[in-house]
Design a protein around this motif. Structure first.
Motif, PDB file in Angstrom:
ATOM      1  N   SER A   1       0.902  -1.065   0.293  1.00 19.45           N
ATOM      2  CA  SER A   1       0.092  -0.017   0.262  1.00 19.45           C
ATOM      3  C   SER A   1       0.969   1.362  -0.103  1.00 19.45           C
ATOM      4  O   SER A   1       2.012   1.135   0.407  1.00 19.45           O
ATOM      5  CB  SER A   1      -0.731  -0.083   1.264  1.00 19.45           C
TER       6      SER A   1
ATOM      7  N   TYR B   1       0.929   5.494   0.765  1.00 18.55           N
ATOM      8  CA  TYR B   1       0.343   6.758   1.570  1.00 18.55           C
ATOM      9  C   TYR B   1       1.165   7.900   1.390  1.00 18.55           C
ATOM     10  O   TYR B   1       2.428   7.787   1.230  1.00 18.55           O
ATOM     11  CB  TYR B   1       0.356   6.228   2.835  1.00 18.55           C
TER      12      TYR B   1
ATOM     13  N   PRO C   1      -1.145  10.076   7.651  1.00 21.03           N
ATOM     14  CA  PRO C   1      -0.892   9.622   6.232  1.00 21.03           C
ATOM     15  C   PRO C   1      -2.260   9.632   5.571  1.00 21.03           C
ATOM     16  O   PRO C   1      -3.321   9.047   6.212  1.00 21.03           O
ATOM     17  CB  PRO C   1      -0.230   8.392   6.421  1.00 21.03           C
TER      18      PRO C   1
ATOM     19  N   PHE D   1      -4.254   7.266   2.402  1.00 22.11           N
ATOM     20  CA  PHE D   1      -4.292   6.348   1.669  1.00 22.11           C
ATOM     21  C   PHE D   1      -4.162   6.659   0.100  1.00 22.11           C
ATOM     22  O   PHE D   1      -5.085   7.464  -0.388  1.00 22.11           O
ATOM     23  CB  PHE D   1      -5.267   5.428   1.847  1.00 22.11           C
TER      24      PHE D   1
ATOM     25  N   GLN E   1      -3.801   0.417  -2.860  1.00 22.16           N
ATOM     26  CA  GLN E   1      -3.063  -0.854  -2.469  1.00 22.16           C
ATOM     27  C   GLN E   1      -3.399  -1.736  -3.751  1.00 22.16           C
ATOM     28  O   GLN E   1      -4.155  -1.930  -4.439  1.00 22.16           O
ATOM     29  CB  GLN E   1      -4.261  -1.311  -1.161  1.00 22.16           C
TER      30      GLN E   1
ATOM     31  N   SER F   1      -4.019  -9.054   1.391  1.00 18.80           N
ATOM     32  CA  SER F   1      -5.040  -7.977   1.374  1.00 18.80           C
ATOM     33  C   SER F   1      -6.131  -8.178   2.450  1.00 18.80           C
ATOM     34  O   SER F   1      -6.513  -9.420   2.547  1.00 18.80           O
ATOM     35  CB  SER F   1      -6.010  -7.824  -0.141  1.00 18.80           C
ATOM     36  N   GLY F   2      -6.347  -7.432   3.178  1.00 18.20           N
ATOM     37  CA  GLY F   2      -7.213  -7.604   4.688  1.00 18.20           C
ATOM     38  C   GLY F   2      -6.585  -7.901   5.769  1.00 18.20           C
ATOM     39  O   GLY F   2      -7.059  -7.830   6.551  1.00 18.20           O
ATOM     40  N   TYR F   3      -5.229  -8.490   5.724  1.00 17.16           N
ATOM     41  CA  TYR F   3      -4.379  -8.862   6.913  1.00 17.16           C
ATOM     42  C   TYR F   3      -4.211  -7.558   7.854  1.00 17.16           C
ATOM     43  O   TYR F   3      -4.146  -6.407   7.323  1.00 17.16           O
ATOM     44  CB  TYR F   3      -3.227  -9.411   6.525  1.00 17.16           C
TER      45      TYR F   3
ATOM     46  N   GLN G   1       0.505  -4.474   9.200  1.00 17.13           N
ATOM     47  CA  GLN G   1       1.059  -3.470   8.137  1.00 17.13           C
ATOM     48  C   GLN G   1       2.316  -2.926   8.374  1.00 17.13           C
ATOM     49  O   GLN G   1       2.418  -2.475   9.522  1.00 17.13           O
ATOM     50  CB  GLN G   1       0.038  -2.335   7.475  1.00 17.13           C
TER      51      GLN G   1
ATOM     52  N   PHE H   1       5.306  -0.396   7.934  1.00 15.01           N
ATOM     53  CA  PHE H   1       5.720   0.788   6.950  1.00 15.01           C
ATOM     54  C   PHE H   1       7.352   0.796   6.580  1.00 15.01           C
ATOM     55  O   PHE H   1       8.245   0.597   7.626  1.00 15.01           O
ATOM     56  CB  PHE H   1       5.500   1.976   7.645  1.00 15.01           C
TER      57      PHE H   1
ATOM     58  N   ARG I   1     -11.125  -3.284  14.266  1.00  9.96           N
ATOM     59  CA  ARG I   1      -9.681  -3.063  14.297  1.00  9.96           C
ATOM     60  C   ARG I   1      -9.064  -1.695  14.438  1.00  9.96           C
ATOM     61  O   ARG I   1      -9.635  -0.863  13.406  1.00  9.96           O
ATOM     62  CB  ARG I   1      -8.941  -3.972  13.207  1.00  9.96           C
TER      63      ARG I   1
ATOM     64  N   TYR J   1      -5.514   0.358  15.142  1.00  6.02           N
ATOM     65  CA  TYR J   1      -3.987   0.562  15.524  1.00  6.02           C
ATOM     66  C   TYR J   1      -3.452   1.878  16.043  1.00  6.02           C
ATOM     67  O   TYR J   1      -3.812   2.917  15.810  1.00  6.02           O
ATOM     68  CB  TYR J   1      -3.417   0.433  14.102  1.00  6.02           C
TER      69      TYR J   1
ATOM     70  N   TYR K   1       0.295   4.034  16.408  1.00  7.20           N
ATOM     71  CA  TYR K   1       1.618   4.140  15.470  1.00  7.20           C
ATOM     72  C   TYR K   1       2.294   5.239  16.092  1.00  7.20           C
ATOM     73  O   TYR K   1       1.721   6.468  16.716  1.00  7.20           O
ATOM     74  CB  TYR K   1       1.792   4.496  14.086  1.00  7.20           C
TER      75      TYR K   1
ATOM     76  N   GLN L   1       5.441   8.108  15.495  1.00  5.42           N
ATOM     77  CA  GLN L   1       6.230   8.582  14.476  1.00  5.42           C
ATOM     78  C   GLN L   1       7.276   9.688  15.246  1.00  5.42           C
ATOM     79  O   GLN L   1       6.812  10.510  15.758  1.00  5.42           O
ATOM     80  CB  GLN L   1       5.539   9.356  13.440  1.00  5.42           C
TER      81      GLN L   1
ATOM     82  N   LEU M   1       6.542   5.374  10.471  1.00  2.67           N
ATOM     83  CA  LEU M   1       5.600   4.817  11.380  1.00  2.67           C
ATOM     84  C   LEU M   1       6.134   3.616  12.036  1.00  2.67           C
ATOM     85  O   LEU M   1       6.440   2.720  11.477  1.00  2.67           O
ATOM     86  CB  LEU M   1       4.232   4.938  10.760  1.00  2.67           C
TER      87      LEU M   1
ATOM     88  N   LEU N   1      -7.780  -5.848  18.210  1.00  4.32           N
ATOM     89  CA  LEU N   1      -8.538  -6.651  17.224  1.00  4.32           C
ATOM     90  C   LEU N   1      -9.968  -6.743  17.490  1.00  4.32           C
ATOM     91  O   LEU N   1     -10.800  -7.475  16.785  1.00  4.32           O
ATOM     92  CB  LEU N   1      -7.813  -7.867  16.862  1.00  4.32           C
TER      93      LEU N   1
ATOM     94  N   PHE O   1      -0.360   8.331  16.245  1.00  3.21           N
ATOM     95  CA  PHE O   1      -1.447   8.245  15.432  1.00  3.21           C
ATOM     96  C   PHE O   1      -2.319   6.944  15.600  1.00  3.21           C
ATOM     97  O   PHE O   1      -1.605   5.941  15.979  1.00  3.21           O
ATOM     98  CB  PHE O   1      -0.767   8.153  13.959  1.00  3.21           C
TER      99      PHE O   1
ATOM    100  N   THR P   1      -6.541  -3.299   2.669  1.00  4.11           N
ATOM    101  CA  THR P   1      -6.081  -3.058   3.758  1.00  4.11           C
ATOM    102  C   THR P   1      -6.085  -1.308   4.177  1.00  4.11           C
ATOM    103  O   THR P   1      -4.905  -0.990   4.690  1.00  4.11           O
ATOM    104  CB  THR P   1      -4.701  -3.736   4.196  1.00  4.11           C
ATOM    105  N   ALA P   2      -6.715  -0.571   3.568  1.00  2.59           N
ATOM    106  CA  ALA P   2      -6.451   0.893   3.554  1.00  2.59           C
ATOM    107  C   ALA P   2      -6.658   1.349   4.977  1.00  2.59           C
ATOM    108  O   ALA P   2      -7.747   0.698   5.532  1.00  2.59           O
ATOM    109  CB  ALA P   2      -7.277   1.632   2.751  1.00  2.59           C
ATOM    110  N   LEU P   3      -5.593   2.148   5.547  1.00  8.24           N
ATOM    111  CA  LEU P   3      -5.995   2.495   6.742  1.00  8.24           C
ATOM    112  C   LEU P   3      -6.548   3.939   6.595  1.00  8.24           C
ATOM    113  O   LEU P   3      -5.865   4.772   5.949  1.00  8.24           O
ATOM    114  CB  LEU P   3      -4.738   2.598   7.652  1.00  8.24           C
TER     115      LEU P   3
ATOM    116  N   PHE Q   1      -6.100   7.493   8.911  1.00  7.42           N
ATOM    117  CA  PHE Q   1      -5.415   7.854  10.172  1.00  7.42           C
ATOM    118  C   PHE Q   1      -5.979   9.282  10.624  1.00  7.42           C
ATOM    119  O   PHE Q   1      -6.649   9.770   9.870  1.00  7.42           O
ATOM    120  CB  PHE Q   1      -4.096   8.134   9.576  1.00  7.42           C
ATOM    121  N   GLY Q   2      -5.816   9.406  12.014  1.00  7.01           N
ATOM    122  CA  GLY Q   2      -6.129  10.498  12.604  1.00  7.01           C
ATOM    123  C   GLY Q   2      -5.180  11.415  12.124  1.00  7.01           C
ATOM    124  O   GLY Q   2      -3.865  11.038  11.725  1.00  7.01           O
TER     125      GLY Q   2
END
Lengths: 113, 112
Positions: free
Chosen positions: A33, A35, A43, A45, A48, A97-99, A102, A104, B31, B33, B35, B37, B43, B50, B88, B98-100, B102-103
């Motif tokens: 992916s 960003y 970041p 998106f 992907q 995909s979907g896991y 991630q 960076f 889910r 996450y 991070y 930085q 990150l 989860l 973050f 799997t697009a995230l 972020f704040g």
């Protein structure tokens, strides 16, 4: 094991030029992916890719494109650069995909003048 | 529109004090996450939460997730200077893959 690698580390381009950024995922990871992180923001998106197919696209103009190669590495291309494209470009890899995990890379700092 | 909102955005703390960073989100993701930085760096993954009620701790940081309230917290106990960084939170997009999302991040500065 090597983590996610990106090249180049830093890049300076002029408005209107084109740029290609590269990413190699962690060995065994098949999803990549991209960003964009503008200074002071989280970041955003961009794309992907999984198994060489685009699986998601963020709200970016068509000047942004990407592809994934058979070895799962990836390139991000940006055409007709604008000053606003100056940012840290981050690549993240995951098993599939979907896991949920991630990882960076160190990022490529692009400056457009 | 999918949103992830963190507060505060800036936090100046004294060493030894406790504080909490809040992360509210609008997706249906279960889910979340966290991070870290450091300036000019990439990150670093801190926590992956989860499921509803998940709590994870690492050193002076503890993260929790309430999916019903769509709220996660990152609690800092007895802050030390080494914790100075931007934090973050991120959630899965409602899109496939799997697009995230972020704040904007919380910049933490710990001083003695």
């Amino acid at each position: 094991d090597a983590g996610v690698t990106q090249s180049p580390t830093h890049l300076i381009k002029t408005r209107g030029q084109q740029v290609t950024l590269r990413c190699s995922p962690i060995s065994g990871h098949k999803s990549v992916s991209w960003y964009q992180q503008v200074l002071g923001q989280g970041p955003q998106f961009i794309f992907q890719y999984y198994e060489k197919e685009e699986r998601g696209r963020g709200n970016f103009p068509d000047r942004f494109s990407a592809r994934q190669f058979p070895n799962y590495s990836s390139e991000l291309n940006v055409n007709a650069l604008l000053l606003g494209d100056s940012a840290l470009y981050l690549c993240a890899s995951s098993l599939f995909s979907g896991y949920y995990g991630q990882y960076f890379g160190p990022g490529t700092r692009l400056t457009v003048t | 529109e999918l949103k992830v909102e963190q507060n505060p955005l800036f936090l100046s703390m004294q060493e030894g004090k406790n504080y909490t960073i809040y992360c509210n989100y609008s997706t249906t993701s279960d889910r979340l996450y966290w991070y870290r930085q450091d300036p000019g760096k990439s990150l670093e993954s801190l926590f992956v939460l989860l499921s509803n009620g998940a709590v994870k701790q690492e050193g002076r940081l503890m993260a929790s997730l309430d999916t019903k309230a769509r709220l996660s917290t990152l609690h800092i106990t007895a802050a030390v200077h080494d914790l100075s960084a931007t934090y973050f939170c991120a959630v899965d997009s409602d899109q496939a893959g799997t697009a995230l999302i972020f704040g904007k991040g919380t910049t933490l500065s710990v001083s003695s």
